[in-house]
Motif scaffolding. Structure first.
Motif, PDB file in Angstrom:
ATOM      1  N   ASP A   1       0.736  -1.230  -0.130  1.00 30.01           N
ATOM      2  CA  ASP A   1       0.103   0.112   0.013  1.00 30.01           C
ATOM      3  C   ASP A   1       0.794   1.116  -0.095  1.00 30.01           C
ATOM      4  OD1 ASP A   1      -0.812  -0.166   3.481  1.00 30.01           O
ATOM      5  OD2 ASP A   1       0.996   0.272   2.374  1.00 30.01           O
ATOM      6  N   GLY A   2       2.255   1.118   0.060  1.00 27.40           N
ATOM      7  CA  GLY A   2       3.077   2.215  -0.302  1.00 27.40           C
ATOM      8  C   GLY A   2       3.910   2.602   1.035  1.00 27.40           C
ATOM      9  N   HIS A   3       3.491   2.360   2.295  1.00 29.84           N
ATOM     10  CA  HIS A   3       4.354   2.625   3.258  1.00 29.84           C
ATOM     11  C   HIS A   3       5.582   1.476   3.546  1.00 29.84           C
ATOM     12  CE1 HIS A   3       1.832  -0.148   5.187  1.00 29.84           C
ATOM     13  NE2 HIS A   3       2.535  -0.263   6.185  1.00 29.84           N
ATOM     14  N   TYR A   4       6.436   2.141   4.520  1.00 28.29           N
ATOM     15  CA  TYR A   4       7.660   1.052   4.732  1.00 28.29           C
ATOM     16  C   TYR A   4       7.288   0.410   6.074  1.00 28.29           C
ATOM     17  CZ  TYR A   4      10.339   2.889   0.650  1.00 28.29           C
ATOM     18  OH  TYR A   4      10.704   2.855  -0.680  1.00 28.29           O
ATOM     19  N   ILE A   5       7.866  -0.913   6.065  1.00 27.59           N
ATOM     20  CA  ILE A   5       7.809  -1.527   7.383  1.00 27.59           C
ATOM     21  C   ILE A   5       9.297  -2.103   7.655  1.00 27.59           C
ATOM     22  CG2 ILE A   5       5.446  -2.364   7.271  1.00 27.59           C
ATOM     23  CD1 ILE A   5       6.604  -4.970   6.088  1.00 27.59           C
ATOM     24  N   TRP A   6       9.579  -2.451   8.906  1.00 27.13           N
ATOM     25  CA  TRP A   6      10.858  -2.880   9.110  1.00 27.13           C
ATOM     26  C   TRP A   6      10.928  -4.487   9.435  1.00 27.13           C
ATOM     27  CZ3 TRP A   6      15.500  -0.538   9.912  1.00 27.13           C
ATOM     28  CH2 TRP A   6      15.630   0.794   9.983  1.00 27.13           C
ATOM     29  N   LEU A   7      11.771  -4.967   8.574  1.00 26.24           N
ATOM     30  CA  LEU A   7      11.991  -6.280   8.595  1.00 26.24           C
ATOM     31  C   LEU A   7      13.319  -6.851   9.159  1.00 26.24           C
ATOM     32  CD1 LEU A   7      10.840  -7.946   5.158  1.00 26.24           C
ATOM     33  CD2 LEU A   7       9.355  -7.742   7.507  1.00 26.24           C
ATOM     34  N   GLU A   8      13.240  -7.703  10.100  1.00 26.50           N
ATOM     35  CA  GLU A   8      14.611  -8.120  10.596  1.00 26.50           C
ATOM     36  C   GLU A   8      14.892  -9.695   9.946  1.00 26.50           C
ATOM     37  OE1 GLU A   8      15.449  -9.863  14.493  1.00 26.50           O
ATOM     38  OE2 GLU A   8      16.731  -8.009  14.750  1.00 26.50           O
ATOM     39  N   THR A   9      16.060  -9.700   8.996  1.00 32.03           N
ATOM     40  CA  THR A   9      16.098 -11.072   8.235  1.00 32.03           C
ATOM     41  C   THR A   9      17.619 -11.868   8.938  1.00 32.03           C
ATOM     42  OG1 THR A   9      15.059 -10.289   6.461  1.00 32.03           O
ATOM     43  CG2 THR A   9      16.777 -12.033   5.991  1.00 32.03           C
ATOM     44  N   ASN A  10      17.372 -13.192   9.047  1.00 27.24           N
ATOM     45  CA  ASN A  10      18.426 -13.939   9.456  1.00 27.24           C
ATOM     46  C   ASN A  10      18.722 -14.772   8.284  1.00 27.24           C
ATOM     47  OD1 ASN A  10      20.349 -14.605  11.381  1.00 27.24           O
ATOM     48  ND2 ASN A  10      19.299 -16.595  11.822  1.00 27.24           N
ATOM     49  N   ALA A  11      19.908 -14.558   7.482  1.00 19.98           N
ATOM     50  CA  ALA A  11      20.125 -15.462   6.132  1.00 19.98           C
ATOM     51  C   ALA A  11      21.224 -16.286   6.428  1.00 19.98           C
ATOM     52  CB  ALA A  11      20.349 -14.413   5.351  1.00 19.98           C
TER      53      ALA A  11
ATOM     54  N   SER B   1      12.590 -13.683   7.811  1.00 22.90           N
ATOM     55  CA  SER B   1      12.519 -12.530   8.227  1.00 22.90           C
ATOM     56  C   SER B   1      11.140 -12.352   8.845  1.00 22.90           C
ATOM     57  CB  SER B   1      12.234 -11.723   6.793  1.00 22.90           C
ATOM     58  OG  SER B   1      13.168 -11.924   5.719  1.00 22.90           O
ATOM     59  N   ARG B   2      11.185 -11.453   9.791  1.00 22.42           N
ATOM     60  CA  ARG B   2       9.999 -10.846  10.759  1.00 22.42           C
ATOM     61  C   ARG B   2       9.654  -9.532  10.763  1.00 22.42           C
ATOM     62  NH1 ARG B   2      11.142 -13.204  16.347  1.00 22.42           N
ATOM     63  NH2 ARG B   2      10.569 -15.040  15.308  1.00 22.42           N
ATOM     64  N   ASN B   3       8.627  -9.326  11.009  1.00 21.03           N
ATOM     65  CA  ASN B   3       8.220  -7.827  11.112  1.00 21.03           C
ATOM     66  C   ASN B   3       8.464  -7.209  12.311  1.00 21.03           C
ATOM     67  OD1 ASN B   3       7.013  -5.370  10.769  1.00 21.03           O
ATOM     68  ND2 ASN B   3       4.946  -5.983  10.471  1.00 21.03           N
ATOM     69  N   ILE B   4       9.512  -6.289  12.255  1.00 24.13           N
ATOM     70  CA  ILE B   4       9.960  -5.682  13.758  1.00 24.13           C
ATOM     71  C   ILE B   4       9.491  -4.381  13.720  1.00 24.13           C
ATOM     72  CG2 ILE B   4      11.622  -7.363  14.093  1.00 24.13           C
ATOM     73  CD1 ILE B   4      13.639  -5.143  13.324  1.00 24.13           C
ATOM     74  N   THR B   5       8.661  -3.820  13.027  1.00 23.80           N
ATOM     75  CA  THR B   5       8.018  -2.434  12.994  1.00 23.80           C
ATOM     76  C   THR B   5       7.501  -2.011  14.238  1.00 23.80           C
ATOM     77  OG1 THR B   5       7.227  -2.866  10.703  1.00 23.80           O
ATOM     78  CG2 THR B   5       6.637  -0.694  11.720  1.00 23.80           C
ATOM     79  N   ASP B   6       6.580  -2.683  15.081  1.00 23.87           N
ATOM     80  CA  ASP B   6       6.117  -2.236  16.131  1.00 23.87           C
ATOM     81  C   ASP B   6       7.085  -2.317  17.390  1.00 23.87           C
ATOM     82  OD1 ASP B   6       2.927  -3.628  15.110  1.00 23.87           O
ATOM     83  OD2 ASP B   6       3.817  -1.887  14.864  1.00 23.87           O
ATOM     84  N   ARG B   7       8.215  -2.942  16.912  1.00 20.91           N
ATOM     85  CA  ARG B   7       8.952  -3.284  18.219  1.00 20.91           C
ATOM     86  C   ARG B   7      10.501  -2.813  17.882  1.00 20.91           C
ATOM     87  NH1 ARG B   7       8.857  -9.755  19.010  1.00 20.91           N
ATOM     88  NH2 ARG B   7       8.874  -9.679  16.659  1.00 20.91           N
ATOM     89  N   LYS B   8      10.446  -1.931  16.971  1.00 23.55           N
ATOM     90  CA  LYS B   8      12.065  -1.443  16.664  1.00 23.55           C
ATOM     91  C   LYS B   8      12.501  -0.845  17.673  1.00 23.55           C
ATOM     92  CE  LYS B   8      15.432  -0.188  13.947  1.00 23.55           C
ATOM     93  NZ  LYS B   8      16.147  -1.383  13.328  1.00 23.55           N
ATOM     94  N   ASN B   9      11.711   0.075  18.536  1.00 23.32           N
ATOM     95  CA  ASN B   9      12.310   0.659  19.717  1.00 23.32           C
ATOM     96  C   ASN B   9      12.639  -0.249  20.695  1.00 23.32           C
ATOM     97  OD1 ASN B   9      11.852   3.048  18.574  1.00 23.32           O
ATOM     98  ND2 ASN B   9       9.783   3.347  19.292  1.00 23.32           N
ATOM     99  N   TYR B  10      12.305  -1.321  20.908  1.00 25.80           N
ATOM    100  CA  TYR B  10      12.710  -2.454  21.973  1.00 25.80           C
ATOM    101  C   TYR B  10      13.541  -3.500  21.286  1.00 25.80           C
ATOM    102  CZ  TYR B  10       8.443  -0.611  23.778  1.00 25.80           C
ATOM    103  OH  TYR B  10       7.406   0.308  24.434  1.00 25.80           O
ATOM    104  N   GLU B  11      14.394  -3.003  20.289  1.00 21.32           N
ATOM    105  CA  GLU B  11      15.447  -4.030  19.733  1.00 21.32           C
ATOM    106  C   GLU B  11      16.388  -4.646  20.611  1.00 21.32           C
ATOM    107  OE1 GLU B  11      17.722  -3.967  15.444  1.00 21.32           O
ATOM    108  OE2 GLU B  11      17.935  -2.130  16.711  1.00 21.32           O
TER     109      GLU B  11
END
Length: 733
Positions: free
Chosen positions: A219-229, A246-256
């Motif tokens: 839909d155009g906005h950016y989300i944060w992903l954390e990827t282990n490769a 890969s997992r969505n860490i957008t809501d938890r970026k501040n708690y990295e």
């Protein structure tokens, strides 16, 4: 000699059969067990006497019996030599064992079937492993399809080859919309270099890498992903694919930072580590374990949660584990070895590393990695035992052994070296190859060549030479040399074994002397004729010249010629009758052969045998011991004459082949040699002659081998025999 070799080979076969590490049995053509080794008895649960009363069909699973019968028939019909197949065999106690059965048909020299050799290997554990792997694969597929995280596979150009269904919930794209597309097409421009660097790191260093970056949602906005490769390579180190989680860490970026502990648990521990890994809280309780933990120890997380009894039963030395745990939660990394019990009460040895789990500079638990080193420990123990056995073998070997390092310096000699050669170890250790006192100076060049071959990886076997003892006497020895390989590649030195063959050489010389005396005796009748004829001529001419001395001067030349002939014959007889010093010299082979023919021509005439020569047109020179080569020629010519009691022709051919050596062929028209006798040719004292010694051919063969030559014999009954001698043109260097 042939019989002894046959007995030895049969003995070696039965030893190999009895002590084979797999089950082996001999089976008759109708399927009856003829003989079994201990491993086969152990696998099937029967005693040897019980199995020998059974047929193979009695312990093959009924469902596998039909195909076994069909393949067996194909082997008997010659359609195949052997077959291998997985079979279910019935243990004596009734349970079924998965086995790899290999059956080979043994035939006689007429290609008629004799019996089967059967080999069985227990593959029950392998089949169980295959089943477990299949279950793991199913579980992996279920995890992939139901994972809330995105599981993806990409190629070297970072294009998706596979992506799990969860991508739709996180990015808004379906798998079909992403497969074949480049990851960079959806990433934030500021993160592209980070992704490219991560990809290069994964591919170049074959290590797992974790990054966080922004991805454009549908839909155009950016989300944060954390990827282990993690990159996966084939056996040729070619990239197959990059596996990513890969997992969505957008809501938890501040708690990295807080999520780091959890991420390390569920990523590093569970999915990527091949060893047993786990985490403990500050009370020492298990908080997570990986699949390897479950596979190795047999316990699930459900077994361990809140169950102190199980935790205590795993570790054998509780005091030791408590000490290292206490050290770890104070911030110190610990590494130690400990024994642990599996759920099935099997004891394993682990190399354990305890790492403090730190969050916000506070230890919140312990991260453990345990590598199963049980097999390694066993190998170390076996290696130590093998080394001790090798040391014992070297020390107690009756043959002298000398070990060199890669710089050609002596690093070890055994007790037999000191006893046989006379030098103490302290006098030899540390000396370089070219300084060793027991090597004859003239042999140094040849020794250097042999050592070069050994260090190139080519063992040298049964090389006959001489070495010097400390008292100055020469010792006849048989030398074998071989490289000492390193654990991985290359060599770690080389070794020489010397075998004292002095008594063997003395016995051979005795055989040669005995045969010479035998030949001299056999030649007596022929020599008597040879001498009588010249003497008759001399006597007649002396009577003639009495009447007219002045007119019969040519008679003196005839008399002198006949006397010279007598001297030649007597000289040849003396050469055979008395021991001679072995001296190698350059000899023209045609002249040598003509001298032998002159000696035996009268015997040939008396036996109605014609000697025909077919010599190479040019002179041929070889380096040889003339008396020994004459003895060989006399043996073969006499044998040929004796093989034609009613007369015939003996053809002697001399030819040069490829400028490497000379071929001498003795071709008779005699009765021939049966195959049964041909096989025993060369055995000491074996003869078919009424007055033979059985040493002639054996001595001749040994003489030729000492000249670096060969003898081959071919024969047809009632047609004749061919004895062919090959001698190098420069046979003794």
């Amino acid at each position: 000699m042939v019989n002894n070799e046959g007995v030895e080979q049969e003995s070696l076969f039965w030893q190999a059969f009895h002590y084979a590490p797999i089950g082996m049995s001999l089976i008759s053509l109708d399927g009856k067990i003829l003989k079994v080794n201990p491993i086969a008895c152990s696998l099937l649960g029967y005693k040897e006497d019980e199995l020998r009363c059974m047929y193979i069909a009695e312990y093959i699973h009924p469902d596998d019996l039909q195909i076994n019968t069909r393949i067996k028939q194909e082997v008997l019909e010659g359609k195949r030599d052997s077959y291998s197949a997985e079979k279910r065999l019935l243990h004596k106690d009734g349970h079924t064992i998965s086995m790899l059965l290999t059956v080979t048909l043994v035939r006689d020299k007429n290609h008629s079937p004799l019996f089967f050799i059967s080999q069985i290997q227990d593959i029950s554990k392998l089949k169980k492993t295959e089943k477990n792997l299949s279950e793991i694969k199913k579980q992996y597929q279920q995890i992939t399809e139901n994972s809330v995280d995105i599981i993806g596979k990409s190629d070297s150009s970072i294009r998706f080859r596979y992506i799990s269904k969860s991508c739709y919930e996180i990015t808004g794209y379906s798998p079909d919309e992403l497969i074949g597309k480049c990851v960079l097409d959806f990433c934030h421009p500021d993160d592209i270099n980070k992704i490219l660097e991560s990809h290069q790191y994964i591919v170049n260093f074959a290590e797992t890498n974790r990054i966080s970056y922004r991805v454009r949602h549908k839909d155009g906005h950016y989300i944060w992903l954390e990827t282990n490769a993690h990159a996966i390579f084939d056996e040729n180190n070619q990239l197959i694919e990059v596996l990513s989680f890969s997992r969505n860490i957008t809501d938890r970026k501040n708690y990295e930072l807080q999520l780091k502990e959890s991420e390390e648990r569920y990523k590093s521990l569970f999915e990527n580590h091949p060893d047993v890994t786990f985490s403990l809280d500050l009370e020492g309780n298990f908080t997570s374990i990986n699949q390897s933990f479950q596979d190795t120890l047999g316990y699930s997380m459900e077994d361990l949660l809140g169950n102190d009894n199980i935790s205590n039963s795993i570790i054998i030395n509780r005091e030791k584990i408590k000490y290292h745990y206490t050290q770890t939660i104070t911030g110190n990394v610990q590494r130690f070895q400990i024994m642990a019990n599996t759920k099935r009460r099997k004891s394993l040895i682990f190399d354990v590393t305890y790492i403090p789990m730190v969050v916000d500079k506070q230890v919140v638990g312990v991260y453990g990695i345990a590598q199963d080193i049980t097999a390694k420990k066993k190998v170390e123990k076996d290696l130590k035992l093998a080394r001790e056995r090798l040391e014992s073998f070297i020390d107690h070997n009756v043959d002298p052994i000398i070990i060199f390092n890669n710089d050609d310096r002596v690093i070890r000699v055994n007790k037999s070296f000191e006893k046989v050669l006379g030098w103490k170890a302290g006098e030899i250790l540390g000396l370089n190859l070219d300084s060793l006192p027991y090597i004859i100076q003239e042999d140094q060049l040849e020794v250097s060549y042999i050592v070069k071959q050994i260090k190139n990886g080519t063992p040298q076997e049964s090389y006959e030479t001489k070495r010097i003892k400390k008292d100055g006497t020469h010792l006849n020895v048989l030398i074998s040399g071989f490289p000492l390989p390193k654990q991985k590649r290359g060599i770690d030195g080389w070794a020489i074994i010397l075998r004292d063959i002095t008594e063997k050489k003395q016995a051979e010389e005795l055989f040669v002397r005995s045969e010479k005396l035998s030949i001299a005796g056999q030649l007596a009748a022929g020599i008597a004729h040879e001498i009588r004829n010249p003497m008759t001529a001399i006597k007649g001419f002396i009577q003639l010249i009495k009447s007219d001395l002045s007119k019969r001067t040519e008679y003196f030349d005839i008399i002198l010629s006949e006397i010279d002939r007598i001297e030649l014959i007597l000289s040849e007889l003396l050469i055979l009758a008395k021991p001679q010093t072995v001296t190698f010299s350059t000899i023209e082979i045609h002249s040598l052969m003509n001298e032998v023919i002159t000696l035996l021509n009268m015997e040939a005439i008396l036996n109605n045998v014609e000697i025909i020569t077919d010599f190479y047109e040019e002179e041929i020179y070889i380096l040889c011991e003339i008396n020994q080569i004459k003895q060989v020629c006399i043996n073969f010519i006499k044998n040929a004459i004796e093989a034609m009691p009613t007369g015939g022709s003996l053809t002697i051919q001399i030819n040069v082949k490829d400028t490497n050596g000379v071929h001498i062929r003795f071709i008779d028209e005699g009765c021939g040699i049966p195959d049964s006798v041909l096989e025993k040719l060369g055995q000491p004292f074996y003869t078919t002659k009424e007055k033979g010694t059985g040493l002639g051919y054996m001595v001749s063969k040994k003489i030729i081998e000492n000249h670096n030559g060969t003898i081959t014999v071919s024969s047809k009954l009632n047609e004749g025999s061919v004895f062919e001698v090959f001698l190098p043109l420069n046979s003794i260097g």
